[in-house]
Every structure is written in structure tokens, then in C-alpha cells.
Design a protein around this motif. Structure first.
Motif: not given
Length: 199
Positions: A10-16, A34-37, A41-46, A125-126
Motif C-alpha cells: 500500500e505504500v511501496i510499489q514497483a514496476w519496470y 509490468e509490476f515487480v514484487s 526487489l529483495a533479491k536485488l538487495g532492496v 525498476i521504478r
């Protein structure tokens, strides 16, 4: 369906992002979107949390995170035309692709903004962070920041020890922080890593 809803979404969303050079403050979704879960993101260290932004002074969860991760330093940064000296120049600098040799920790206590990060294939990824969202960008990840079309964010900045905000604009692949990031988060070519087609 009974699927678990992650309240961080609800407060953090990500997409290509698309490749358009329109206003950086627009969402820049691909077509189709194209949304990113948050797990991707955690797999990228975020990594991320949802916290109570109205009560950050007394929030036990924030206190616990700070203690566990050693975030001893804290200040606030307000980014908007009225509050930030040399606003246009600063916004351009924030949007220049760069990395840091330490984590970048941002907790949005008001407003919203976009943190763009590179994935393993160098695609953007935004990450849209709104009030109550806290994210940590790992040392060595290439990223950039911009406001969204609301033109306002107030963010808590956290740091381990004395803050060092030095940005190293791309390319800075020779820095130890970059090499460590790649070793930790980017799968090696030819190693027995299954390629996740959904990633």
C-alpha cells in the motif's frame, strides 16, 4: 482465494520503466504494465518496511530496526521547490545515475517519490515510496531519485555512524562497494542458477 496481502504494497510499489524521455516525474509504466514484487526487489538487495509515519518519534518498530541495523544517525530531508535551495539543480543531480559506498536508507514520513534501481539485466525498476514506506538501497547498487508529479517528499534519512552522502556517478564499477554488490546479489553466468522467467 485467501492469498496473503503484504501491507507494504500500500505504500511501496514497483514496476519496470519504459524508455520514454518524457517528464521524469511521470510514472513511466511499460505497456502493458509490468509490476515487480517486493520479494523481487529483495533479491536485488532492496529491502522495505511499512511503518507508522504519524508516530515516528515513538514507533517501537522503527526503534527496533534502528537498533538491529545500527542506524545511529538520523535527520530529515524535505524535497520540494519551496524548501530545497537550488531545487532544479538538486533534482537533476538526484536523477543522475549513481551509487554510494554505504546503504541509502529513506523513510517517507510525508509525500512520495520514485527511487529507480537497476535490475540484474540493467533495466530500470521504478520504486514508488509513499508515506509510511521505508526502503534500504544496498551499497553499490546503481540508482537515482526523483519526485513524482506531487512535487513533495519529506524523508527521514538514517545512517550507520557519521553520514557520508557522496554519490559516485556511473560508471564506478571499480569501487569495492560495487564489486561486493555484484558478488552478493547478481547471479554468476554459468553457475547453477535457475533463471526465473518471471523475474
Amino acid at each position: 482465494m485467501g492469498s496473503f496481502k503484504d501491507d507494504r504494497e500500500e505504500v511501496i510499489q514497483a514496476w519496470y520503466m519504459d524508455d520514454s524521455d518524457e517528464d521524469q516525474r511521470l510514472p513511466h509504466h511499460r505497456n502493458p504494465k509490468e509490476f515487480v514484487s517486493l520479494d523481487q526487489l529483495a533479491k536485488l538487495g532492496v529491502i522495505s518496511w511499512r511503518l507508522d509515519a504519524d508516530n515516528y518519534e515513538t514507533d517501537e518498530e522503527l526503534k527496533k530496526i534502528r537498533e538491529e541495523r545500527g542506524y545511529s544517525y538520523m535527520d530529515f530531508c524535505e524535497v520540494c521547490p519551496e524548501k530545497l535551495p537550488n531545487y532544479e539543480e538538486k533534482i537533476k543531480n538526484f536523477f543522475e545515475e549513481h551509487l554510494h559506498t554505504d546503504e541509502e536508507i529513506r523513510y517517507c514520513v510525508a509525500g512520495s517519490g520514485y527511487f529507480d534501481v537497476r535490475d540484474h539485466n540493467d533495466s530500470w525498476i521504478r520504486v514508488w515510496v509513499k508515506k509510511g514506506g521505508m526502503i534500504v538501497l544496498p551499497a553499490g547498487i546503481y540508482h537515482r531519485f526523483t519526485l513524482d508529479s506531487n512535487n513533495y517528499i519529506k524523508a527521514m534519512r538514517l545512517f550507520v555512524g557519521d553520514p557520508i552522502w557522496t554519490p559516485f556517478n556511473r560508471p564506478h564499477d571499480h569501487l569495492p562497494a560495487r564489486k561486493e554488490y555484484l558478488e552478493t546479489f547478481v547471479p554468476k553466468e554459468g553457475a547453477n542458477h535457475a533463471v526465473d522467467a518471471a523475474a
